[in-house]
Design a protein around this motif. Sequence first.
Motif, PDB file in Angstrom:
ATOM      1  N   TYR A  32       5.783  36.736 -40.480  1.00  0.00           N
ATOM      2  CA  TYR A  32       4.452  36.249 -40.172  1.00  0.00           C
ATOM      3  C   TYR A  32       3.656  37.251 -39.362  1.00  0.00           C
ATOM      4  O   TYR A  32       2.519  37.547 -39.674  1.00  0.00           O
ATOM      5  N   HIS A  33       4.259  37.801 -38.325  1.00  0.00           N
ATOM      6  CA  HIS A  33       3.460  38.561 -37.364  1.00  0.00           C
ATOM      7  C   HIS A  33       3.282  40.035 -37.710  1.00  0.00           C
ATOM      8  O   HIS A  33       2.574  40.731 -37.021  1.00  0.00           O
ATOM      9  N   GLY A  53      -2.189  33.422 -32.254  1.00  0.00           N
ATOM     10  CA  GLY A  53      -0.958  33.867 -32.889  1.00  0.00           C
ATOM     11  C   GLY A  53      -0.805  33.347 -34.298  1.00  0.00           C
ATOM     12  O   GLY A  53      -0.177  33.971 -35.143  1.00  0.00           O
ATOM     13  N   PRO A  90       1.658  42.549 -40.182  1.00  0.00           N
ATOM     14  CA  PRO A  90       0.745  42.644 -41.333  1.00  0.00           C
ATOM     15  C   PRO A  90       1.221  43.597 -42.414  1.00  0.00           C
ATOM     16  O   PRO A  90       0.718  43.562 -43.529  1.00  0.00           O
ATOM     17  N   LYS A 146     -10.144  47.259 -40.669  1.00  0.00           N
ATOM     18  CA  LYS A 146     -10.004  46.977 -39.246  1.00  0.00           C
ATOM     19  C   LYS A 146     -11.302  47.316 -38.542  1.00  0.00           C
ATOM     20  O   LYS A 146     -11.691  48.477 -38.471  1.00  0.00           O
ATOM     21  N   ARG A 197      -1.252  42.496 -33.577  1.00  0.00           N
ATOM     22  CA  ARG A 197      -2.150  42.528 -34.727  1.00  0.00           C
ATOM     23  C   ARG A 197      -3.607  42.762 -34.334  1.00  0.00           C
ATOM     24  O   ARG A 197      -4.391  43.297 -35.096  1.00  0.00           O
ATOM     25  N   TYR A 206      -9.952  41.633 -41.588  1.00  0.00           N
ATOM     26  CA  TYR A 206      -8.685  42.198 -42.054  1.00  0.00           C
ATOM     27  C   TYR A 206      -8.110  41.354 -43.187  1.00  0.00           C
ATOM     28  O   TYR A 206      -7.595  41.869 -44.166  1.00  0.00           O
TER      29      TYR A 206
END
Lengths: 274, 76
Positions: free
Chosen positions: B40-41, A26, B43, A116, A135, A110
């Motif tokens: 933060y999470h 994370g 992109p 990706k 993500r 990335y």
Amino acid sequence: MNARNYLKEADEKYEYTRDYLEVLWGNLERIYLGKAMGMSINNTIGYRLKIPIIGRMIKWMVNKKLEKEKNPNPRIAEGHFGQVIPLEEAKLITTNLADVRIKALCPCRYMHRGIKVESCMGFTALAEVLPKLPRFIPENGLEILDSDKAEAFLNNMNEEGKVHTIWWGPIPYIAAICSCEYPECLGLRTRLDFGIKTVLKGEYIAVVNPNKCIGCGKCVSRCQFGAINFSSSINRPIIDAKRCFGCGLCKESCEEQAIRLVDRDEIPITRGMY
Amino acid sequence: MKKIKINIDYSKCITPENCRACINICQPVVFVLTFTDEDYHDPKNWKIVPIFPILCIGCNLCVENCPEKAINVLIK
């Protein structure tokens, strides 16, 4: 095959594996730029490591801190510890030891190139953690691979010239096998550019058999670590044992089977040089 | 050792994820697409930051290739 590479027992031993992996994956980007690597985001990263004496001290401190992680702290996921392995061992781990295998997006590529690519393979515990982190999920969703598909995937990555690396969750639990490339990989980059031991060298060293080598030079371009030089006066490549990471990419490219992998500990100079 | 300073004008660099001109062209990979403090999470809100100016070779390819002319490289 190294005795360190086992999966199930380690998973059962550390019941906090999943928590650890969730924190680690994370916050992967933050950990890379953060305290584990002795770096901060304030633009001053490299300079501190390149200052002659102070830089060496910082490097020593960080490497010592990373070594300590062999007794992992469940609540603080700090380093992202890995090791280079040859193709055969990667196949052994995926086919024999892992139960569930999934393909995930590479966070390193990335970050560094904005692309990706599905080049990471996560195992049992990581497969449970990844769905929480959007993500890393590819467009088509997380694909579960059977052992044949996983093997084909590894072969494919090897042909593309990517280095196989295992990444530990809490050591010694193997959480993932990635297909890395310098300079895009976060771990190889900190290791090669800044000398911080986030990725350990493999258990082997490549050695050329001078009687079999025909001097085609195919292996030279495959090495990502700058360990192979082609000497035209003797018409065969020279491998620098101190730089060799034992990934076996040169060995796979050799049609004459002139390169073989020797145990790192058999050669006195490179014994214990990980 | 020469000190290199790289500045990005974030008022001009608005869609880093779609453009990616500088991170694709840079040979030593000085630029990193990374998180900002707030998000933060996700992109989508990440920015391009010149995180490794020590590795810069001063080729100025990023300056020439930036469509918004947002990058500035200073070599002292």
